[in-house]
Write a protein that holds these residues in place. Structure first.
Motif: not given
Ligand SMILES: [Zn+2]
Length: 341
Positions: A234-249
């Motif tokens: 779950p931590g890996a998935l969160f990092a990937l999704v939240a990282g991608a959203v924050q990276g895009t923003l």
């Protein structure tokens, strides 16, 4: 048995923050030397402008920067604001960690376990802070931090999961806030594997086959693997999704405010240095250097056009991993409540 609560809170806070500041000061050395392939331990701190050794009393975290008004004593060169900021980040992280792991808990943690736990998470946080700054400056995430950090996550999982297993102990109150952040050893290994097989390997194969070189996403994939090793899949998935959203923003905000995103100067300089070395060399050495440049994802100038811009993804991933450390369990619980009423 010596308990954390045997020590007054002011003592614990002062010790933790001092440790964070001192290690933050060391982080500045790591951020400067690691990507340049220099030894991080020797020699001692030197002025980045003139190379003079820096005396101990001029190397006090944050305080020296203020007293010297942001200039080096040796040559009066301006010191980057990054130095005190990294030191402050180290101190602040150590304080937050102490609060998360050990303070204000219903029960008491044995001091030895508390100290070991604190040391493990402090190493994680400091490594992540260093990785973020190195990526911003050099667009590289050193293996020493990503792979070393993933290994530390797997190695410390028994210590962290022991805490979960003894949740019925009198000091079990210490565990509640860790929630998903404390994972069993099997979950840690599985999480790292998910990061490795699910992200790193496909990215790497894809880049090799499509572009004939290893992708610059490799370091990012290793960072996702680190998140898995520390916090399970779950931590890996969160990092990937939240990282991608924050990276895009983050990219969108940079593009809107600056119009375009420039490549970091250090990346340009390193490419220029490698090209100069190729010009100066001949024969086998020249071929070897040329192969190094061809295999480097940063070996060519970025394509013009805003959408082709290179932006380091590491800092956004680091942010997501720290968010998961401090707020992950609560966020996941909220999400599950909302998604599965
Ligand atoms: Zn100097």
């Amino acid at each position: 048995m010596l308990l954390v609560s045997d020590f007054p809170e002011w003592f614990l806070v002062t010790t933790a923050v001092s440790l964070g500041l001192v290690f933050g000061s060391f982080l500045n050395v790591v951020i400067y030397r690691l990507p340049r392939g220099e030894n991080v331990a020797f020699p001692g701190s030197r002025c980045p402008a003139c190379g003079s050794p820096i005396r101990g009393y001029d190397n006090v975290p944050v305080l020296s920067f203020i007293l010297l008004r942001g200039r080096a004593r040796c040559c009066r060169a301006r010191i980057s604001i990054r130095y005190p900021l990294v030191e402050l980040a180290g101190g602040l992280f150590a304080w937050s960690l102490l609060d998360l792991l050990l303070l204000d808990r219903a029960g008491d943690t044995p001091f030895g376990i508390g100290a070991a736990l604190f040391a493990a998470y402090l190493a994680l946080g400091l490594g992540l802070i260093a990785a973020a700054f190195i990526d911003v400056e050099h667009m590289v995430l050193p293996d020493e931090i990503t792979m070393g950090g993933a290994l530390l996550g797997v190695v410390t999982a028994p210590l962290r999961s022991d805490l979960a297993a003894v949740a019925s102990a009198p000091w079990a109150g210490t565990l509640a806030p860790l929630g998903a952040a404390a994972v069993a050893w099997g979950d840690s290994v599985f999480g790292a594997l998910v990061g490795f097989l699910g992200i790193w390997l496909p990215f790497d194969l894809l880049y090799r086959h499509l572009r004939g070189r290893t992708g610059m996403a490799q370091g990012d994939a290793k960072l996702v693997m680190l998140a898995g090793a520390w916090f399970g899949w779950p931590g890996a998935l969160f990092a990937l999704v939240a990282g991608a959203v924050q990276g895009t923003l983050g990219s969108a905000a940079l593009l809107l405010t600056r119009g375009r995103i420039e490549e970091p100067p250090a990346v340009r300089e390193e490419r220029a240095a490698l090209r100069a070395a190729i010009e100066a060399a001949d024969g086998e050495e020249r071929a070897a250097l040329q192969a190094e440049l061809d295999g480097d994802p940063l070996g060519t100038e970025p394509d013009p056009g805003a959408l082709q811009t290179r932006i380091p993804f590491g800092p956004f991933l680091v942010l997501a991993i720290l968010e998961y450390l401090f707020f992950g369990p609560a966020l996941v619980a909220r999400y599950l409540d909302w998604a599965l009423p």
